[in-house]
Structure formats: structure tokens, C-alpha cells
Motif scaffolding. Structure first.
Motif, PDB file in Angstrom:
ATOM      1  N   ALA A 103      31.635  46.156  37.667  1.00  0.00           N
ATOM      2  CA  ALA A 103      31.463  46.081  39.016  1.00  0.00           C
ATOM      3  C   ALA A 103      32.325  45.272  39.803  1.00  0.00           C
ATOM      4  CB  ALA A 103      29.893  45.313  39.069  1.00  0.00           C
ATOM      5  N   ALA A 104      33.551  45.261  39.227  1.00  0.00           N
ATOM      6  CA  ALA A 104      34.498  44.806  40.015  1.00  0.00           C
ATOM      7  C   ALA A 104      34.940  45.433  41.205  1.00  0.00           C
ATOM      8  CB  ALA A 104      35.845  44.605  38.913  1.00  0.00           C
ATOM      9  N   SER A 105      35.282  44.834  42.253  1.00  0.00           N
ATOM     10  CA  SER A 105      35.381  45.407  43.605  1.00  0.00           C
ATOM     11  C   SER A 105      36.855  46.221  43.545  1.00  0.00           C
ATOM     12  CB  SER A 105      35.542  44.460  44.569  1.00  0.00           C
ATOM     13  OG  SER A 105      34.238  43.773  44.900  1.00  0.00           O
ATOM     14  N   ALA A 106      37.665  45.544  42.721  1.00  0.00           N
ATOM     15  CA  ALA A 106      39.047  46.231  42.609  1.00  0.00           C
ATOM     16  C   ALA A 106      38.908  47.650  41.764  1.00  0.00           C
ATOM     17  CB  ALA A 106      40.017  45.426  41.605  1.00  0.00           C
ATOM     18  N   ALA A 107      38.139  47.826  40.752  1.00  0.00           N
ATOM     19  CA  ALA A 107      37.771  48.971  40.323  1.00  0.00           C
ATOM     20  C   ALA A 107      37.061  50.121  41.265  1.00  0.00           C
ATOM     21  CB  ALA A 107      36.797  48.798  38.945  1.00  0.00           C
ATOM     22  N   ARG A 108      35.837  49.572  42.004  1.00  0.00           N
ATOM     23  CA  ARG A 108      35.289  50.588  42.954  1.00  0.00           C
ATOM     24  C   ARG A 108      36.295  50.794  43.952  1.00  0.00           C
ATOM     25  NH1 ARG A 108      29.967  46.867  43.427  1.00  0.00           N
ATOM     26  NH2 ARG A 108      28.894  47.526  41.610  1.00  0.00           N
ATOM     27  N   ALA A 109      37.177  50.010  44.603  1.00  0.00           N
ATOM     28  CA  ALA A 109      38.144  50.298  45.492  1.00  0.00           C
ATOM     29  C   ALA A 109      39.351  51.352  44.830  1.00  0.00           C
ATOM     30  CB  ALA A 109      39.092  49.177  45.675  1.00  0.00           C
ATOM     31  N   PHE A 159      42.347  48.317  49.425  1.00  0.00           N
ATOM     32  CA  PHE A 159      43.287  48.415  48.148  1.00  0.00           C
ATOM     33  C   PHE A 159      44.445  48.823  48.594  1.00  0.00           C
ATOM     34  CE2 PHE A 159      45.238  50.959  44.767  1.00  0.00           C
ATOM     35  CZ  PHE A 159      44.577  50.137  43.401  1.00  0.00           C
ATOM     36  N   GLU A 160      44.689  49.521  49.503  1.00  0.00           N
ATOM     37  CA  GLU A 160      45.911  50.036  50.256  1.00  0.00           C
ATOM     38  C   GLU A 160      46.628  48.635  50.908  1.00  0.00           C
ATOM     39  OE1 GLU A 160      47.362  52.362  49.316  1.00  0.00           O
ATOM     40  OE2 GLU A 160      45.760  54.102  49.432  1.00  0.00           O
ATOM     41  N   LYS A 161      46.078  47.696  51.262  1.00  0.00           N
ATOM     42  CA  LYS A 161      46.571  46.603  51.965  1.00  0.00           C
ATOM     43  C   LYS A 161      47.097  45.539  50.657  1.00  0.00           C
ATOM     44  CE  LYS A 161      44.414  44.570  55.039  1.00  0.00           C
ATOM     45  NZ  LYS A 161      43.439  43.846  55.724  1.00  0.00           N
ATOM     46  N   GLY A 162      46.447  45.777  49.504  1.00  0.00           N
ATOM     47  CA  GLY A 162      46.946  45.010  48.502  1.00  0.00           C
ATOM     48  C   GLY A 162      45.883  43.780  48.203  1.00  0.00           C
ATOM     49  N   ASP A 163      44.847  43.963  48.800  1.00  0.00           N
ATOM     50  CA  ASP A 163      43.882  42.844  48.658  1.00  0.00           C
ATOM     51  C   ASP A 163      43.478  42.509  47.191  1.00  0.00           C
ATOM     52  OD1 ASP A 163      44.043  42.672  51.382  1.00  0.00           O
ATOM     53  OD2 ASP A 163      41.744  43.220  51.662  1.00  0.00           O
ATOM     54  N   PHE A 164      43.672  43.536  46.274  1.00  0.00           N
ATOM     55  CA  PHE A 164      43.135  43.353  44.851  1.00  0.00           C
ATOM     56  C   PHE A 164      44.245  43.381  44.004  1.00  0.00           C
ATOM     57  CE2 PHE A 164      40.076  46.375  46.893  1.00  0.00           C
ATOM     58  CZ  PHE A 164      39.070  45.365  47.100  1.00  0.00           C
ATOM     59  N   GLU A 165      45.593  43.006  44.473  1.00  0.00           N
ATOM     60  CA  GLU A 165      46.794  42.659  43.708  1.00  0.00           C
ATOM     61  C   GLU A 165      46.711  41.230  42.826  1.00  0.00           C
ATOM     62  OE1 GLU A 165      50.150  43.708  45.644  1.00  0.00           O
ATOM     63  OE2 GLU A 165      49.496  46.031  45.684  1.00  0.00           O
TER      64      GLU A 165
END
Length: 265
Positions: free
Chosen positions: A207-213, A259-265
Motif C-alpha cells: 500500500a506504499a504511496s511510492a508504489a501506487r505513484a 512522483f515526477e517531482k521526486g517526492d518519493f526518492e
């Protein structure tokens, strides 16, 4: 990608069924509260596969992460218990197959169908070789086992079209994004979309936001669903939003932008 270093260790889960602990990834293969219960909830019930088995004459499944082979055993068990004539092509990709011998110590408590299928699983694991292995397990169930890395499978598929069916259900069952990011990227989900029917359903415990993104960037529609055995949520995705009408959708556009902004890096 971590290299295979230590053999998995057998662990019994809360419903009496066997899982494994991976020293390489420092994770259990399944929910510690119940391996069988989790797999049923995530990959057969919540995603609609159980109902599809009753209605469809044929189905095509693609699994990311063969692991202990539990989802394959459950698929065979459902076919037998329900006395179905559904024909299933079951694709699975696994870079680090477990040793066949370890399955001799697997236990499935009150699941005689799974227990009785362990010799078949052992034979599969003993006989596989690197690349694509095609095995007719029963008249209804064919296994297409890719022994190797996910990207290598699709590189080969681009050359020879070795995935012979459009996929109806995807089991995204890799180790979590925390330890195995390579299998939770937009590129992975774009590749999965490329082999899927328009109304295919992808299900995962994650359920991770990064995976969903990453799914959103790849064009999947995404929804939250109740998680298994103490987990608050799991994830469903489809290329067809109509397949998710019974679940709470996420904001795919916002996730993709983050994701494109790099929020999940």
C-alpha cells in the motif's frame, strides 16, 4: 538488486502455514499472521479472481515473484475443490528460485490440497533451468516459469513474443519497495500493462504511496482495498476504471505529479 547470499529460513505463520524468511532481503515472504490467508485475500478474493474462475472458460495470470510457489498451489487447489474446467496459463518470474529440498519441510496445517501438491512443486523446482520453462501441470493448468530477472524476460519477449497470452490477473508479489525497488518502478508497471488485457486487474499486498505513484505514472487506475490480517490497506489497479468501482480510488494524477517531482526518492 541484492545478490543471493543466504538460503531462506523456514518460518511458520499464524494460520499454521509455512513461509520463508529471506536473509538477503531481510523480509518474510508472507504476512507473519498467515501465509495462506494473506494470499487468498490479496490474490484470489479481493481482486475478483475467485469469481472469474467460476465464470470464465480460460484465464491468464502473471505473477511477479514465484517465491514459495504458494499462489500456484492455491490456484491448483481452487480448480480441484471447485471442480472447474477453467483452463489457466500461469506465468511467473523469479530470479532466485528456492531450493526444491526446502519444500519437504513445508506444512499447510488444515490444507490437505496444498500439502498433497508439494511433490509437484518440488518437481517443478528441481527441473527448471534459466530462461522460460513451460510445464503442463494438469489438463487445465500450464505453468510458464521464467527463471531470471524481470527485465530480461521482457527483453526476450520483445524479440520472440514468449508471453503468449494477454494477461487477465497480475499478482504483484515481489519483496517490498523498501528492499527491492527495481520491481516497483513505472517501467515495470508499463511493461505489465503492455501484456495485459484492457480490463486486467493487478493486486498487491503493498500500500506504499511510492508504489501506487509508479503505477499511476504507468497509466494504471488505482484503488485502496482492505488489507489482510492486520494490514490496513492493500492495492488494486486496472487499466479500466470500471473494474475498481467497488473500491476507493486514489488521485492518480496527483500521485504521478508527486512522483515526477521526486517526492518519493
Amino acid at each position: 538488486m541484492p545478490e543471493k547470499s543466504s538460503k531462506p529460513i523456514i518460518k511458520k505463520t499464524g494460520d499454521g502455514s509455512t513461509s520463508l524468511y529471506s536473509p538477503t532481503f531481510d523480509q518474510l515472504y508472507h504476512n507473519p499472521n498467515g501465509a495462506v490467508a494473506e494470499s487468498r485475500h490479496v490474490f484470489f478474493e479481493t481482486n475478483g479472481l475467485f469469481k472469474a474462475l467460476e465464470k470464465r472458460s480460460s484465464l491468464h495470470i502473471f505473477e511477479v515473484g514465484f517465491g514459495t510457489g504458494l499462489n500456484l498451489l492455491l490456484t491448483l487447489d481452487y480448480l480441484r475443490k471447485m471442480n472447474l474446467n477453467t483452463k489457466i496459463a500461469y506465468y511467473s518470474v523469479e530470479a532466485f528460485p528456492i531450493d526444491a529440498d526446502i519444500t519437504e519441510d513445508f506444512e499447510f496445517a488444515d490444507e490437505p490440497g496444498l500439502q498433497n501438491s508439494l511433490p509437484m512443486l518440488r518437481t517443478v523446482l528441481q527441473d527448471i533451468y534459466p530462461g522460460m520453462n513451460r510445464i503442463q501441470l494438469t489438463d487445465q493448468l500450464s505453468l510458464h516459469f521464467w527463471f531470471g530477472f524481470f527485465d530480461d524476460l521482457f527483453e526476450e519477449h520483445d524479440k520472440k513474443s514468449i508471453i503468449n497470452h494477454k494477461i487477465d490477473f497480475i499478482f504483484q508479489d515481489a519483496f517490498s519497495p523498501d528492499v527491492n525497488k527495481e520491481l516497483w518502478t513505472p517501467d515495470v508497471f508499463k511493461k505489465l500493462a503492455s501484456i495485459s488485457n484492457d480490463d486486467a486487474v493487478l493486486s498487491t499486498y503493498c500500500a506504499a504511496s511510492a508504489a501506487r505513484a509508479a503505477m499511476a505514472v504507468a497509466g494504471w487506475k488505482i484503488a485502496r482495498a482492505r488489507g489482510a490480517l492486520g494490514k490496513r490497506e492493500m492495492t488494486l489497479a486496472s487499466l479500466n476504471a470500471d473494474k475498481l468501482v467497488d473500491f476507493k480510488r486514489v488521485n492518480e494524477k496527483r500521485l504521478a505529479e508527486r512522483f515526477e517531482k521526486g517526492d518519493f526518492e
